[in-house]
Structure formats: structure tokens, C-alpha cells
Scaffold this motif. Structure first.
Motif, PDB file in Angstrom:
ATOM      1  N   ARG A 133       0.883  -1.257  -0.004  1.00  0.00           N
ATOM      2  CA  ARG A 133       0.086   0.006   0.237  1.00  0.00           C
ATOM      3  C   ARG A 133       0.889   1.289   0.099  1.00  0.00           C
ATOM      4  O   ARG A 133       0.482   2.243  -0.722  1.00  0.00           O
ATOM      5  CB  ARG A 133      -0.834  -0.043   1.267  1.00  0.00           C
ATOM      6  N   THR A 134       1.937   1.175   0.731  1.00  0.00           N
ATOM      7  CA  THR A 134       2.794   2.300   0.806  1.00  0.00           C
ATOM      8  C   THR A 134       3.617   2.619  -0.446  1.00  0.00           C
ATOM      9  O   THR A 134       3.746   3.867  -1.050  1.00  0.00           O
ATOM     10  CB  THR A 134       3.997   2.295   1.948  1.00  0.00           C
ATOM     11  N   ASN A 135       4.054   1.573  -1.050  1.00  0.00           N
ATOM     12  CA  ASN A 135       4.727   1.684  -2.184  1.00  0.00           C
ATOM     13  C   ASN A 135       4.060   1.826  -3.848  1.00  0.00           C
ATOM     14  O   ASN A 135       4.757   2.150  -4.603  1.00  0.00           O
ATOM     15  CB  ASN A 135       5.901   0.573  -2.604  1.00  0.00           C
ATOM     16  N   TYR A 136       2.826   1.193  -3.658  1.00  0.00           N
ATOM     17  CA  TYR A 136       2.254   1.373  -4.963  1.00  0.00           C
ATOM     18  C   TYR A 136       0.610   1.851  -4.773  1.00  0.00           C
ATOM     19  O   TYR A 136      -0.237   1.409  -4.430  1.00  0.00           O
ATOM     20  CB  TYR A 136       1.793  -0.178  -5.337  1.00  0.00           C
ATOM     21  N   ARG A 137       0.723   3.308  -4.724  1.00  0.00           N
ATOM     22  CA  ARG A 137      -0.414   4.190  -4.553  1.00  0.00           C
ATOM     23  C   ARG A 137      -1.434   4.038  -5.553  1.00  0.00           C
ATOM     24  O   ARG A 137      -2.553   4.601  -5.382  1.00  0.00           O
ATOM     25  CB  ARG A 137       0.290   5.572  -4.621  1.00  0.00           C
ATOM     26  N   GLN A 138      -0.986   3.353  -6.794  1.00  0.00           N
ATOM     27  CA  GLN A 138      -2.172   3.157  -7.681  1.00  0.00           C
ATOM     28  C   GLN A 138      -3.248   2.015  -7.462  1.00  0.00           C
ATOM     29  O   GLN A 138      -4.150   1.992  -8.020  1.00  0.00           O
ATOM     30  CB  GLN A 138      -1.457   2.603  -9.095  1.00  0.00           C
ATOM     31  N   LEU A 139      -2.774   1.394  -6.278  1.00  0.00           N
ATOM     32  CA  LEU A 139      -3.596   0.231  -5.923  1.00  0.00           C
ATOM     33  C   LEU A 139      -4.515   0.950  -4.930  1.00  0.00           C
ATOM     34  O   LEU A 139      -4.083   1.254  -3.925  1.00  0.00           O
ATOM     35  CB  LEU A 139      -2.832  -0.986  -5.418  1.00  0.00           C
ATOM     36  N   THR A 140      -5.909   0.605  -5.066  1.00  0.00           N
ATOM     37  CA  THR A 140      -6.991   1.377  -3.820  1.00  0.00           C
ATOM     38  C   THR A 140      -7.714  -0.132  -3.327  1.00  0.00           C
ATOM     39  O   THR A 140      -8.122  -1.147  -4.239  1.00  0.00           O
ATOM     40  CB  THR A 140      -7.620   2.015  -4.539  1.00  0.00           C
ATOM     41  N   PRO A 141      -8.101   0.133  -2.198  1.00  0.00           N
ATOM     42  CA  PRO A 141      -9.067  -1.029  -1.469  1.00  0.00           C
ATOM     43  C   PRO A 141     -10.102  -1.312  -2.440  1.00  0.00           C
ATOM     44  O   PRO A 141     -10.816  -0.246  -3.199  1.00  0.00           O
ATOM     45  CB  PRO A 141      -9.164  -0.708  -0.280  1.00  0.00           C
ATOM     46  N   LEU A 142     -10.633  -2.517  -2.656  1.00  0.00           N
ATOM     47  CA  LEU A 142     -11.663  -2.865  -3.442  1.00  0.00           C
ATOM     48  C   LEU A 142     -12.953  -2.480  -2.467  1.00  0.00           C
ATOM     49  O   LEU A 142     -13.085  -2.914  -1.476  1.00  0.00           O
ATOM     50  CB  LEU A 142     -11.710  -4.245  -3.796  1.00  0.00           C
ATOM     51  N   ARG A 143     -14.033  -1.806  -3.229  1.00  0.00           N
ATOM     52  CA  ARG A 143     -15.169  -1.231  -2.202  1.00  0.00           C
ATOM     53  C   ARG A 143     -16.086  -2.482  -2.512  1.00  0.00           C
ATOM     54  O   ARG A 143     -16.111  -3.102  -3.684  1.00  0.00           O
ATOM     55  CB  ARG A 143     -15.538  -0.028  -2.868  1.00  0.00           C
ATOM     56  N   THR A 144     -16.917  -2.706  -1.417  1.00  0.00           N
ATOM     57  CA  THR A 144     -18.097  -3.752  -1.251  1.00  0.00           C
ATOM     58  C   THR A 144     -19.293  -2.880  -0.957  1.00  0.00           C
ATOM     59  O   THR A 144     -19.401  -1.780  -0.382  1.00  0.00           O
ATOM     60  CB  THR A 144     -17.722  -4.573  -0.256  1.00  0.00           C
ATOM     61  N   GLU A 145     -20.367  -3.300  -1.692  1.00  0.00           N
ATOM     62  CA  GLU A 145     -21.767  -2.722  -1.277  1.00  0.00           C
ATOM     63  C   GLU A 145     -22.247  -3.320  -0.344  1.00  0.00           C
ATOM     64  O   GLU A 145     -23.497  -2.941   0.063  1.00  0.00           O
ATOM     65  CB  GLU A 145     -22.382  -2.783  -2.594  1.00  0.00           C
ATOM     66  N   LEU A 146     -22.191  -4.482   0.041  1.00  0.00           N
ATOM     67  CA  LEU A 146     -22.837  -5.323   1.295  1.00  0.00           C
ATOM     68  C   LEU A 146     -21.570  -5.477   2.085  1.00  0.00           C
ATOM     69  O   LEU A 146     -20.703  -5.900   1.980  1.00  0.00           O
ATOM     70  CB  LEU A 146     -23.515  -6.377   0.693  1.00  0.00           C
ATOM     71  N   PRO A 147     -22.342  -5.692   3.677  1.00  0.00           N
ATOM     72  CA  PRO A 147     -21.007  -6.148   4.717  1.00  0.00           C
ATOM     73  C   PRO A 147     -20.809  -7.569   4.155  1.00  0.00           C
ATOM     74  O   PRO A 147     -21.349  -8.471   3.721  1.00  0.00           O
ATOM     75  CB  PRO A 147     -21.958  -5.789   6.037  1.00  0.00           C
ATOM     76  N   LEU A 148     -19.354  -7.967   4.690  1.00  0.00           N
ATOM     77  CA  LEU A 148     -18.983  -9.394   4.646  1.00  0.00           C
ATOM     78  C   LEU A 148     -19.558 -10.233   5.702  1.00  0.00           C
ATOM     79  O   LEU A 148     -19.774  -9.777   6.627  1.00  0.00           O
ATOM     80  CB  LEU A 148     -17.343  -9.377   4.609  1.00  0.00           C
ATOM     81  N   ARG A 149     -19.463 -11.463   5.233  1.00  0.00           N
ATOM     82  CA  ARG A 149     -19.870 -12.651   6.429  1.00  0.00           C
ATOM     83  C   ARG A 149     -18.496 -13.168   6.725  1.00  0.00           C
ATOM     84  O   ARG A 149     -18.329 -14.411   6.543  1.00  0.00           O
ATOM     85  CB  ARG A 149     -20.757 -13.405   5.882  1.00  0.00           C
ATOM     86  N   LEU A 150     -17.707 -12.445   7.296  1.00  0.00           N
ATOM     87  CA  LEU A 150     -16.474 -13.131   7.824  1.00  0.00           C
ATOM     88  C   LEU A 150     -16.768 -13.992   9.056  1.00  0.00           C
ATOM     89  O   LEU A 150     -17.143 -13.882   9.886  1.00  0.00           O
ATOM     90  CB  LEU A 150     -15.552 -12.108   8.082  1.00  0.00           C
ATOM     91  N   GLU A 151     -16.248 -15.371   8.888  1.00  0.00           N
ATOM     92  CA  GLU A 151     -16.367 -16.519   9.944  1.00  0.00           C
ATOM     93  C   GLU A 151     -15.235 -16.041  10.995  1.00  0.00           C
ATOM     94  O   GLU A 151     -14.111 -15.848  10.360  1.00  0.00           O
ATOM     95  CB  GLU A 151     -16.401 -17.785   9.091  1.00  0.00           C
ATOM     96  N   SER A 152     -15.525 -16.312  12.135  1.00  0.00           N
ATOM     97  CA  SER A 152     -14.668 -16.147  13.203  1.00  0.00           C
ATOM     98  C   SER A 152     -13.865 -17.258  13.465  1.00  0.00           C
ATOM     99  O   SER A 152     -14.465 -18.351  12.854  1.00  0.00           O
ATOM    100  CB  SER A 152     -15.560 -15.791  14.668  1.00  0.00           C
TER     101      SER A 152
END
Length: 783
Positions: A764-783
Motif C-alpha cells: 500500500r505504501t509503495n504502490y499508491r495506484q492500488l486502492t482497496p476494493l469497495r463492497t456494497e454489502l457487509p462481508l460474512r467473515l467467519e470467526s
């Protein structure tokens, strides 16, 4: 936080914009002079008697059994399979019209060895004058001219020239019988006397065919004649005893008994009701998005409270429900909505809804026309453009055949996928325990699609370990262009550990089959598309995510699982741990272009460490059912170049090749150049370590694949500005690609470092061209 509790893992969003790193490069040059295994004199000796016999047989073929031209075969030596050897000059000068290919086997020869190898046979349309022109060229009966010399020289690539044989047209050759059965007849593209594909010539030939079939006591089903990219498909009623005579009709390409539909649920694939009530319905009264998935199956119990707000049945048959088909369709639909394992616990509100198109039972007809009727219904609904994903847990009971053209289902669905941007996810069949020697256990249609996803079944759900392919799940490889089939596997149940989901009456049903593995994947992909919103409305992206995240099979499972076990949800892949970075590239490439796709690896962050690089490319390409050997008509050749300072040096005189690090060994590089070595314009390539032997074998056999997945595990000292060089490939003989359009593709790259390395932050620091992918719904991350 209590003593002994682990701190939650920090995760960051997947990075998009990888295409902003691309650089244009010059495509690599070709090799040296071609070694020919046969002299021109030897070619004359071999082919002259074959051409004489061909001319005699064509002259004696009755007008009733041929068109304005005849179709003959020209088998190519395996030494001449490269696209650059396509004999365009010969075909133009002799007035030959290519109408397709067939698979074949011939001797591959080098100066030191000879061995049998796969090759192809051109199917060529010609009249008597054109065949005479080939003979004249072969004998050198022309004034010296460069184009004619090139045309004559290309004749030595052929091993055999002849009319098609009956045993090639009939698949399989039937036992004699007097009762009428339904056949599928397939016809070549038909050229008139001028060599142009002609509707008038097609109608003339089909009229002759109808007369022949009537004389043989049969009947052509005129209402179901379909043309797909030049090939004409039609059902025919004919007694097996008359099949050989019908197969002598020269414009006929293939005639095979019409397969039935699978699965009409039969033991042990019937859904068994357990009596256990389904969990309580979700509180929501509508899905989270307007995204709709299409299911074509045996019907839906619309009275089930858990399904009613999120699915509807569209009856296309007008027939009464069949109880077993209804059970099957209801399990498939409930799995698309809620995934596998929803028989206990809370049912979450689906991200998508389901349009369930009931196509079973098929309306009665005098012939076995079920497959054509269902395919017409699928085509009608998909062309409305309302569905991104289509679940097919049914299809023809027909295995892929390398030497035969794709079935009408495969040809039509691949064309729809390319033209409309639809993802077909298809069960590959439950025939995996049938005879492997005869190919009876291979992937079934349309699980052999090049632009879709074929799904097999495994015996355990993730994250359970020690999984393997279910015994009944059909085996690969698939057809050329999508050799890695099935693309992967999902849980489909086995004896003692069945698949469980909501079925008719709102109770839990049990069964096994690839029919249920398929909607398990569709559930995950539907959720992914909904979460990503507009970005997710791309079948290439969905296929890339599916394959990139597949868990490779264990060494105990040598075949049958494709790229591996699919996850049931893709939410986790949208987040990266600190020691890992996943980058999404969405790009296009034009014909003849080559581009560099740099890997944004920060060398200081990984110094002294071992890094795993994994990348997956997915594309959707034009297909040509006339050419089963070269079914995909465009593709990407991807070369991994791990070190920007290492180049290949080559001495044309001694044939010596060396890879030299020009940064560390500058003196050696200068010395080699003084000795007459030349060096490559791009850094040296490295063959990645593929995830298992079976994957390597299938991909090496394949050509122009629509999904590429590779992996390399390397020390940091072997990596310097790594890159992937992508080159656009298009077949010159592909009549469908007279103007090759830009080829869009999606690539996912995952760079994984050891624990404790904050690789993500470094990227992220060295490649500013790359941006976080936006999502339109919350993720269902399993704990």
C-alpha cells in the motif's frame, strides 16, 4: 482480553487497480528455420495415390449423396500444429474451403525419434476442379511463382487425404435393429460451387437429406433444426439398421443416438425426506439485492415459507409436477439461496433471489426431443438478459469426446456466455464410477463448456481437511480449450454423509450428487456478485475468484477435482491478512499485443524470506464448434518472468543456451556477446510449480485455456521486479475471428509472505495506484 485468548487477526481489503501497473512490451520473436520430417519428393510419393483414389471416389459419389461440393479429410502431421503452419496459401490457390477439424493421431518425428502424438484433421470442402488443382500442385505442374511454391510446399505437412469413413460419422456404430430411434444429425457448413457458405446450398442439401431419410423409412424433425456457428443440428427418427446407409451422405458430419436428460432422479440420487423440519425462515421479506439467479430444473414447492419470499417458479412445461423432479428442484433452489449445511442453525437473508424455470417433465413428443426442447427454453430465458448466473443441475447424458464436435448444448451455451455475459455453472455428472477405459466416466455435457464452470462433487465441506473427490463425480479432462475439468468440486454428499437441504413440504431432504455441489458454488458466487455490486457483474471475475480460491486436492486424490475444492463463501478472499496481499487486475489486450503485468512485490519487505506467488487469469472467448481440436478461437499466453536482471543468451551456431544475471555477472554477459551470443529482449521465463501432477498433465494437453492458474514458491533472492507477460493469441484459420476484438480478462494475484511480515502495508505504501476494493454489502467473515 482474557489470558490465553488470541488477538483477532487484522485483515485489510483486497486491492484493485492492478491494471494501472501494466506496461506494453514487444512480443517475442519466432524460432529458427523449420525442420521438415518429409521431403517434397517423399510427399509426392505418399499423397499422389491418395489423391488419385479421392478423385475416383468423388466422381462416383451419387448426386443424391453430396452437395455442390464434397467434404474430404486431410490429416496433419503433429510437427505442423502451430498456428503459423496453417496452409492458407494452399487453400486459397486450390479453392479449398475449411469447414472444421477432427482429432486424430499420427507420428511425430524429430531427427532422433518417432512417436505417436495427437494431431488434427482438416475437413475441407472442394469440387472436382479443386481436387485436381491439388494434384497439379503436388506434381509441380505450374510456372515458377512464389505463392504456388508455398502452396505446394505446405502439402508435405499432410499424412493422409481421403473421404470421411462411415465409422467416423456414426458415433458409436449401432447394433442392427428395426425399430425407430431418435438420432442427432450434425451437418458441416455448406459451401456452394463458388466456395461461399450459402443458405441456398444448405436448403438444397437438407432437402436431399430429408428425401434420403424418408426412403430409408425415417423422418426428419423439421421443427427442431438448429444452426449454431455454421453447424446444423437436427433430430432424426431412423432404425439402426439403416444408419450405415444414412452415414454415407457426404455433407453429414456426425450422427449419434440422441442422449437422454440427466438427472431424472433415480436411485440412489432420489431426494429422501428425513422428517426433520427446516429452520425458521429469515425475518426479511425480500433478498438483500435485486440480483437474480436462474435455475432450470424440475420445479419448486412454492408453499415453503423459507423459500417463498426469495424464489418463484416459472412453469415452462404445462405438465403436472413429477414428485421426484419437484424434490430435486426444491433442494437445488434452497441451496442456491442458503448454501450447504442450512439444515440447522439460523437461515440468513439471501443476497440474491432465484427464478426457478420448471423444464421437467418435458411435454410429450413422438421422438426423444427433450434435450432440444429444454435448450430452447434456456436460450429464450437467458436472452432476456435478466440473469447473471445460471444454475444447470441437469443436461444431456453424454460424455465429452475429444474427437467429436461439441454437443448442441455446449456450443449454444458457450455462444450465449460470450455474447451476453452470462455465467453458466453446470454439474459435470454422476458417472465417475463407470468405465474409464472407454471414457464413460468423463465430464458430461454441458460441464465441458469453455466459458462456464463445470462443478464436480467432493466428500467433505470446507474447512474440513482430508477431503477427496466423491466416487460418483465425473472425471476430466474436458475438451481442448477447457482441459481442466471439472473446474473444481464442492460438497455433494456421499453414502453415510449425505447432502442435506430443504425439500418439498419444508422438511430436510438427503441425497448425493453433483446436482447439489453445483448450487453450493452458485450460492457463493451469487453472494460475491451481490457484495461487489457493479464490479461483480462480470462472469470473468466470478470465474477467477472461484478458481483462485480453490483448495488443491491432497496427493491421495490424483484426479477428478480440477483446480480443487471451492469455498462455500468468498467473503474471506475479499480481506487480506497482514502478511498477504491480493491484487485484482481488470484489463484488455488487442490482437498481436503483449503487455507486462508487474507484481507489486516490495523487495525490502521480503528480504531473506520465501514468498509464495499465486495468480489466476480468466477470460471469455469466441468458440468454434466446427473445430473441436481448436475449440477456443482466442486466448492469452502468459509467461512468468521472476527476475528483471536475468536474461537468456543463445548461440545459433552451437545451440547453447545460458541464463545470465546481467547485473551480478556483467562480465560473463559481455563475454558471451563477444562470442556471438544474442540475448532475449525480455527477462528469462520460469516454469511455475503447478499444484499437482494431474493439473500439469491436463494443462499441457490443453490449448488456449480460458482459465489459467499458476503458483511459484521462491526465495527473495530469486525475485526482482517479477512480472507476467501476457500475449494475445488468435487463430488465423478461425473464420469467426476475421476481425479479432480486444480480449478482456481478469487476473487475481496473491503474494504470501511468512507470518510477521507486514507485506500488505508495504504494498500500500509503495504502490499508491492500488486502492482497496469497495463492497456494497457487509462481508460474512467467519470467526
Amino acid at each position: 482480553m482474557a489470558d490465553g485468548d488470541k488477538a483477532p487477526e487484522v485483515r485489510r481489503p483486497l486491492l484493485a487497480g492492478g491494471e494501472r501497473l501494466r506496461q506494453k512490451v514487444e512480443p517475442g520473436s519466432g524460432g529458427g528455420p523449420k525442420w521438415h520430417p518429409r521431403t517434397m519428393e517423399e510427399a509426392v510419393e505418399l499423397l499422389s495415390p491418395q489423391l488419385d483414389e479421392l478423385q475416383e471416389r468423388v466422381a462416383t459419389t451419387p448426386t443424391a449423396l453430396r452437395g455442390a461440393r464434397v467434404v474430404f479429410e486431410a490429416k496433419v502431421s503433429p510437427n505442423y500444429l502451430a498456428n503459423s503452419y496453417f496452409p492458407e496459401t494452399l487453400f486459397r490457390e486450390a479453392d479449398l474451403v475449411p469447414v472444421g477439424t477432427r482429432g486424430a493421431v499420427a507420428e511425430y518425428r524429430t531427427p532422433k525419434r518417432t512417436e505417436l502424438a495427437d494431431t488434427k484433421t482438416y475437413l475441407l470442402s472442394a469440387d472436382e476442379r479443386a481436387i485436381g488443382a491439388i494434384s497439379a500442385l503436388l506434381r509441380g505442374e505450374f510456372r515458377p511463382a512464389s505463392t504456388l511454391n508455398r502452396a505446394r510446399d505446405s502439402l508435405r505437412q499432410f499424412e493422409e487425404i481421403r473421404l470421411p469413413q462411415v465409422e467416423q460419422t456414426l458415433r458409436p456404430v449401432p447394433e442392427s435393429g428395426g425399430e425407430l430411434i431418435t438420432w442427432e444429425a450434425v451437418f458441416h457448413p455448406l459451401a456452394d460451387r463458388r466456395g461461399e457458405l450459402s443458405t441456398e446450398e444448405r436448403e438444397s442439401v437438407l432437402q436431399k437429406w430429408s428425401v434420403l431419410i424418408t426412403e430409408l423409412g425415417g423422418e426428419v424433425e423439421q421443427a427442431y433444426i438448429r444452426t449454431i456457428k455454421g453447424l446444423t443440428f437436427m433430430p432424426v427418427l431412423l432404425a439402426p439398421a439403416q444408419a450405415n446407409e444414412a452415414a454415407s451422405f457426404n455433407p453429414l458430419r456426425t450422427m449419434r443416438p440422441m442422449p437422454g436428460v440427466r438427472p431424472l432422479p433415480v436411485s440412489p440420487l432420489r431426494v429422501r425426506a428425513t422428517g426433520q423440519a427446516a429452520p425458521e425462515p429469515p425475518a426479511a421479506e425480500r433478498p438483500q439485492t435485486d440480483l437474480k439467479v436462474a435455475v432450470f430444473d424440475g420445479g419448486l414447492d412454492i408453499g415453503i415459507a423459507q423459500l417463498a419470499p426469495f424464489a418463484r417458479e416459472i412453469d415452462l412445461t404445462g405438465q403436472a409436477h413429477d414428485a421426484e423432479c419437484l424434490d430435486h428442484g426444491t433442494v437445488v433452489t434452497s441451496t442456491v439461496l442458503f448454501g450447504a449445511g442450512h439444515d440447522s442453525g439460523e437461515l440468513r437473508t439471501p443476497e440474491i433471489s432465484v427464478d426457478h424455470f420448471r423444464v421437467l417433465p418435458v411435454p410429450p413428443a413422438k421422438a426423444n426431443l427433450d434435450l432440444y426442447w429444454i435448450l430452447d427454453r434456456i436460450t429464450e430465458q437467458v436472452e432476456r438478459g435478466e440473469h447473471l448466473i445460471v444454475n444447470l443441475s441437469l443436461g444431456p447424458e453424454l460424455c465429452v469426446d475429444d474427437d467429436d464436435e461439441p454437443h448442441a448444448w455446449t456450443a449454444r451455451l458457450d455462444e450465449l456466455a460470450e455474447r451476453l455475459g452470462v455465467l453458466f455453472v453446470a454439474a459435470v455428472g454422476n458417472n465417475g464410477e463407470l468405465d474409464a477405459a472407454t471414457g464413460a466416466n468423463r465430464v458430461q455435457v454441458p460441464g465441458d463448456m469453455a466459458n462456464g464452470l463445470g462443478v464436480g462433487a467432493c466428500d467433505r465441506r470446507p474447512p474440513q481437511e482430508a477431503w477427496s473427490t466423491a466416487p460418483y463425480s465425473a472425471r476430466g479432462p474436458g475438451r481442448p480449450g477447457c482441459r481442466m475439468q471439472p473446474a473444481g468440486v464442492a460438497f455433494g454428499g456421499i453414502d453415510g454423509r449425505p447432502f442435506r437441504a430443504i425439500t418439498t413440504g419444508g422438511v430436510i431432504g438427503e441425497s448425493v450428487g453433483t446436482s447439489f455441489a453445483t448450487p453450493t458454488l452458485v450460492h457463493g458466487l451469487g453472494g460475491l456478485a451481490a457484495i461487489l455490486g457493479k464490479v461483480g457483474q462480470d462472469p470473468r471475475l466470478l470465474r477467477a475468484f472461484a478458481v483462485h480460491s480453490a483448495e488443491p486436492a491432497s496427493p491421495l486424490d490424483p484426479e477428478g477435482s480440477g483446480f480443487g475444492r471451492f469455498p462455500e463463501r468468498f467473503d474471506d478472499l475479499l480481506e487480506c491478512p497482514l502478511n498477504e496481499a491480493t491484487i485484482l487486475y481488470r484489463d484488455s489486450i488487442t490482437r498481436g499485443e503483449a503487455v507486462s503485468l508487474p507484481f507489486p512485490l516490495v523487495e525490502d519487505a521480503i528480504a531473506g524470506r520465501t514468498v509464495t506467488l499465486r495468480w489466476t487469469i480468466a477470460l471469455c472467448v469466441p468458440t468454434d464448434p466446427r473445430n473441436p481440436v481448436e475449440y477456443t478461437q482466442a486466448g492469452i499466453e502468459a509467461a512468468f518472468r521472476p527476475h528483471a536482471g536475468r536474461f537468456t543468451f543463445y548461440n545459433r551456431e552451437t545451440k547453447d543456451t545460458q541464463v545470465v544475471n546481467v547485473i551480478e555477472d556483467a562480465e560473463l554477459a559481455a563475454s558471451l556477446m563477444r562470442e556471438g551470443y544474442s540475448f532475449s529482449s525480455l527477462p528469462a521465463t520460469r516454469q511455475p510449480q503447478r499444484h499437482r501432477h494431474e493439473a500439469r498433465r491436463r494443462r499441457d494437453e490443453g490449448k488456449w485455456e480460458t482459465i489459467l492458474r499458476e503458483e511459484a514458491r521462491m526465495r527473495s533472492s530469486s525475485l526482482r521486479q517479477p512480472q507476467l507477460t501476457a500475449t494475445y493469441l488468435a487463430r488465423e484459420e478461425g473464420g469467426l475471428l476475421t476481425e479479432a476484438p480486444p480480449l478482456e480478462f481478469v487476473m487475481l494475484l496473491t503474494m504470501h509472505a511468512p507470518k510477521g511480515v507486514d507485506l500488505y502495508s508495504a504494498v500500500r505504501t509503495n504502490y499508491r495506484q492500488l486502492t482497496p476494493l469497495r463492497t456494497e454489502l457487509p462481508l460474512r467473515l467467519e470467526s
